[in-house]
Motif scaffolding. Structure first.
Motif, short mmCIF file in Angstrom:
data_model
loop_
_atom_site.label_atom_id
_atom_site.label_comp_id
_atom_site.label_asym_id
_atom_site.label_seq_id
_atom_site.Cartn_x
_atom_site.Cartn_y
_atom_site.Cartn_z
N MET A 121 0.84 -1.20 0.00
CA MET A 121 0.00 0.00 0.00
C MET A 121 0.88 1.25 0.00
N LEU A 122 1.93 1.26 0.83
CA LEU A 122 2.84 2.40 0.84
C LEU A 122 3.53 2.55 -0.51
N ALA A 123 3.97 1.44 -1.10
CA ALA A 123 4.63 1.49 -2.41
C ALA A 123 3.68 2.04 -3.47
N LEU A 124 2.42 1.64 -3.43
CA LEU A 124 1.43 2.14 -4.37
C LEU A 124 1.26 3.65 -4.23
N LEU A 125 1.18 4.11 -3.00
CA LEU A 125 1.08 5.55 -2.75
C LEU A 125 2.31 6.28 -3.28
N LEU A 126 3.49 5.75 -3.00
CA LEU A 126 4.73 6.39 -3.46
C LEU A 126 4.77 6.46 -4.98
N ASP A 127 4.36 5.38 -5.63
CA ASP A 127 4.32 5.35 -7.10
C ASP A 127 3.33 6.39 -7.63
N GLN A 128 2.17 6.50 -6.99
CA GLN A 128 1.17 7.47 -7.41
C GLN A 128 1.67 8.91 -7.24
N LEU A 129 2.56 9.11 -6.29
CA LEU A 129 3.14 10.43 -6.06
C LEU A 129 4.30 10.73 -7.02
N GLY A 130 4.62 9.78 -7.90
CA GLY A 130 5.64 10.01 -8.91
C GLY A 130 7.01 9.47 -8.60
N HIS A 131 7.12 8.66 -7.56
CA HIS A 131 8.40 8.08 -7.18
C HIS A 131 8.50 6.65 -7.70
N ALA A 132 9.69 6.08 -7.67
CA ALA A 132 9.90 4.69 -8.04
C ALA A 132 10.11 3.90 -6.75
N SER A 133 9.30 2.87 -6.54
CA SER A 133 9.41 2.12 -5.29
C SER A 133 9.68 0.65 -5.56
N SER A 134 10.22 0.01 -4.54
CA SER A 134 10.45 -1.43 -4.55
C SER A 134 10.15 -1.93 -3.14
N VAL A 135 9.63 -3.14 -3.04
CA VAL A 135 9.23 -3.70 -1.75
C VAL A 135 10.03 -4.96 -1.46
N VAL A 136 10.48 -5.07 -0.21
CA VAL A 136 11.13 -6.28 0.30
C VAL A 136 10.37 -6.68 1.56
N LEU A 137 9.91 -7.93 1.59
CA LEU A 137 9.11 -8.41 2.72
C LEU A 137 9.92 -9.18 3.75
N GLU A 138 11.15 -9.54 3.42
CA GLU A 138 11.99 -10.29 4.34
C GLU A 138 13.27 -9.50 4.58
N ALA A 139 13.48 -9.10 5.82
CA ALA A 139 14.63 -8.26 6.16
C ALA A 139 15.97 -8.83 5.72
N PRO A 140 16.22 -10.16 5.82
CA PRO A 140 17.52 -10.67 5.39
C PRO A 140 17.81 -10.45 3.90
N LYS A 141 16.77 -10.21 3.09
CA LYS A 141 16.97 -9.97 1.66
C LYS A 141 17.12 -8.49 1.33
#
Length: 148
Positions: free
Chosen positions: A42-62
């Motif tokens: 959801m945060l990544a979607l918001l960031l993308d809608q605001l014109g930024h490029a986002s990437s999501v990582v769900l596992e901290a070791p990665k």
């Protein structure tokens, strides 16, 4: 929902201005690291809608490998993740010279003064407490974009 304007309105591809999008003064590359998939996406979607490029990582070791590949300007870090908490992950990110310029931001339900002090000590520039308000995020993004 009302979104504050970050910079100026950019006309749509058709050029008629009928459907304009919000464009930031400077687009940022933003990595979101959170074990809560819904919150992260959801945060990544918001960031993308605001014109930024986002990437999501769900596992901290990665996250370190993902950050090295993505080269983010800003990293939102959840603190209470399994296997590797956000404090330790921040230290790991700071250990890589290629990531020294990235702005690290704690985005967590943990918001005591001790948590904030631990965030600063781990190398995080900001600490936002969930649930975070949109105006806090946009103000932070504007600040980081102007500093870069």
């Amino acid at each position: 929902m009302r979104l504050p304007m970050l910079a100026e309105m950019a006309p749509d591809a058709a050029g008629d201005g009928a459907h304009a999008t919000l464009m930031p003064a400077r687009a940022l590359r933003i990595l979101v690291v959170d074990d809560n998939a819904d919150a992260a996406h959801m945060l990544a979607l918001l960031l993308d809608q605001l014109g930024h490029a986002s990437s999501v990582v769900l596992e901290a070791p990665k996250a370190v490998a993902a950050a090295l590949a993505f080269q983010p300007d800003l990293v939102f870090l959840d603190l209470g993740m399994p296997h590797l908490n956000g404090f330790d992950l921040a230290r790991d990110l700071r250990a890589h010279p290629a990531l020294n310029q990235a702005c690290l931001v704690a985005l967590s339900g943990w918001g005591t003064e001790d948590d904030r002090a631990r965030s600063r000590h781990a190398g995080m520039a900001h600490h936002l407490t969930k649930p975070v308000m949109l105006d806090e995020v946009t103000a932070l993004l504007t600040q980081v974009a102007q500093a870069a």
